[in-house]
Design an enzyme around this catalytic site. Structure first.
Site, PDB file in Angstrom:
ATOM      1  N   PHE A  84       0.636  -1.243  -0.009  1.00 49.86           N
ATOM      2  CA  PHE A  84       0.028  -0.130  -0.134  1.00 49.86           C
ATOM      3  C   PHE A  84       0.918   1.090   0.023  1.00 49.86           C
ATOM      4  O   PHE A  84       1.740   1.383   0.776  1.00 49.86           O
ATOM      5  CB  PHE A  84      -0.969  -0.065   1.324  1.00 49.86           C
ATOM      6  CG  PHE A  84      -1.835   1.078   1.381  1.00 49.86           C
ATOM      7  CD1 PHE A  84      -3.181   1.017   0.507  1.00 49.86           C
ATOM      8  CD2 PHE A  84      -1.485   2.057   2.176  1.00 49.86           C
ATOM      9  CE1 PHE A  84      -3.940   2.225   0.816  1.00 49.86           C
ATOM     10  CE2 PHE A  84      -2.513   3.213   2.188  1.00 49.86           C
ATOM     11  CZ  PHE A  84      -3.878   3.357   1.519  1.00 49.86           C
ATOM     12  N   ASN A 190      -3.014   1.660  10.751  1.00 48.39           N
ATOM     13  CA  ASN A 190      -3.767   2.229   9.528  1.00 48.39           C
ATOM     14  C   ASN A 190      -4.197   0.901   8.992  1.00 48.39           C
ATOM     15  O   ASN A 190      -3.402   0.479   8.175  1.00 48.39           O
ATOM     16  CB  ASN A 190      -2.631   2.962   8.819  1.00 48.39           C
ATOM     17  CG  ASN A 190      -3.548   3.439   7.344  1.00 48.39           C
ATOM     18  OD1 ASN A 190      -4.807   3.486   7.228  1.00 48.39           O
ATOM     19  ND2 ASN A 190      -2.845   3.934   6.425  1.00 48.39           N
ATOM     20  N   PRO A 191      -5.372   0.333   9.285  1.00 52.34           N
ATOM     21  CA  PRO A 191      -5.718  -1.006   8.834  1.00 52.34           C
ATOM     22  C   PRO A 191      -6.368  -0.792   7.301  1.00 52.34           C
ATOM     23  O   PRO A 191      -6.773   0.162   6.806  1.00 52.34           O
ATOM     24  CB  PRO A 191      -6.778  -1.264   9.817  1.00 52.34           C
ATOM     25  CG  PRO A 191      -7.538  -0.008  10.173  1.00 52.34           C
ATOM     26  CD  PRO A 191      -6.170   1.009  10.014  1.00 52.34           C
TER      27      PRO A 191
END
Length: 300
Positions: A84, A190-191
């Site tokens: 990500f 920060n899932p």
């Protein structure tokens, strides 16, 4: 050439097309963007490379994949397929965590900081750089993301930052970090939190790993167990901060309040005034109160 590239990117729907054209030109010329006006023109080889990158960006390949790096606070992190790309808004959560860890150092403590769903290591490595006295543990499940995390951790350690500990694990596991139960000073996460039905930009849909973006039907599939486990891991008075979707401005603070083990629950907005993350502190009395705490909105 920059104007032409900006038009190509704008026609493709790329936001901030002129700025991105300049960033690609600066990357090809190996100069800071602010010095483009002083740079020599492209060589034929550089021009071919620049035009190829503009074409790829017009197909909505992430800028950070083209340059191989993403800026985050005071860091440049290696990123690419399988991990990500860290977002600027997450810098607010990282900064909040840095402040909490620094407070513990000021009190004469070596803080234990845990970063769950670490991805590229943006949050963990920022804390390690800015609070060098802290012990930082980064947890990530994805083998692809772990490759980037370990690469960035090694790069920052070689640059002189305090090394972080990298753990391959599922953050939803009920026995996560069993050796740290009741010992963590700051827990950040920060899932994946985007609800499945939400449409995301092409850069996200086509390139960010889906498991790092989507958090189930309501976006809370990972957040729920993380908040439960965080209460187990935190010491009394320890701090938790979790990023969430902008539609979760009430639901995540409500989950913290309903747990009963948190106090000083606060909802934070980003610079665009969108709900961005929630924070709380572990109760010091070890009890679950019969009624949940209310929560407040804070500035970030």
């Amino acid at each position: 050439m920059l104007a032409r590239a900006a038009r190509v990117l704008a026609d493709a729907g790329v936001p901030s097309a002129r700025a991105e054209a300049e960033l690609l030109a600066a990357y090809v010329l190996a100069v800071p963007r602010g010095r483009l006006a002083l740079a020599d023109g492209f060589t034929d080889e550089q021009l071919d490379r620049f035009e190829a990158l503009v074409t790829r960006r017009s197909r909505r390949e992430p800028l950070q994949h083209l340059t191989g790096s993403a800026g985050f606070r005071h860091l440049e992190l290696a990123v690419g397929p399988g991990v990500f790309v860290p977002r600027p808004e997450t810098e607010l959560l990282a900064g909040w965590g840095v402040e909490r860890a620094a407070e513990r150092v000021a009190d004469g403590t070596t803080p234990v900081v845990v970063d769950l769903c670490s991805g590229s290591g943006a949050i963990a490595l920022s804390v390690a750089q800015e609070v060098p006295a802290a012990r930082v543990v980064a947890v990530e499940r994805s083998p692809a993301a772990l490759t980037w995390l370990r690469r960035n951790a090694a790069t920052r350690a070689a640059a002189g930052d305090r090394p972080i500990e990298v753990l391959a694990a599922d953050v939803t596991a009920p026995d996560l970090l069993a050796e740290l139960v009741g010992r963590v000073d700051v827990l950040l996460c920060n899932p994946p939190y985007v609800p499945l039905a939400v449409a995301v930009p092409p850069e996200v849909a086509g390139h960010d790993p889906a498991e790092a973006v989507f958090g189930g039907g309501d976006g809370l599939t990972v957040i729920r167990p993380v908040l439960r486990r965080a209460a187990d891991l935190l010491r009394p008075g320890g701090a938790v901060g979790v990023e969430h979707d902008d539609t979760h401005g009430a639901s995540v603070p409500d989950l913290l309040a309903a747990d009963g083990r948190y106090t000083a629950i606060t909802a934070h907005h980003d610079l665009a005034d969108r709900s961005r993350f929630a924070t709380a502190f572990r109760r010091t009395d070890h009890r679950r109160p019969p009624t949940a705490d209310t929560w407040q909105t804070g500035s970030s």
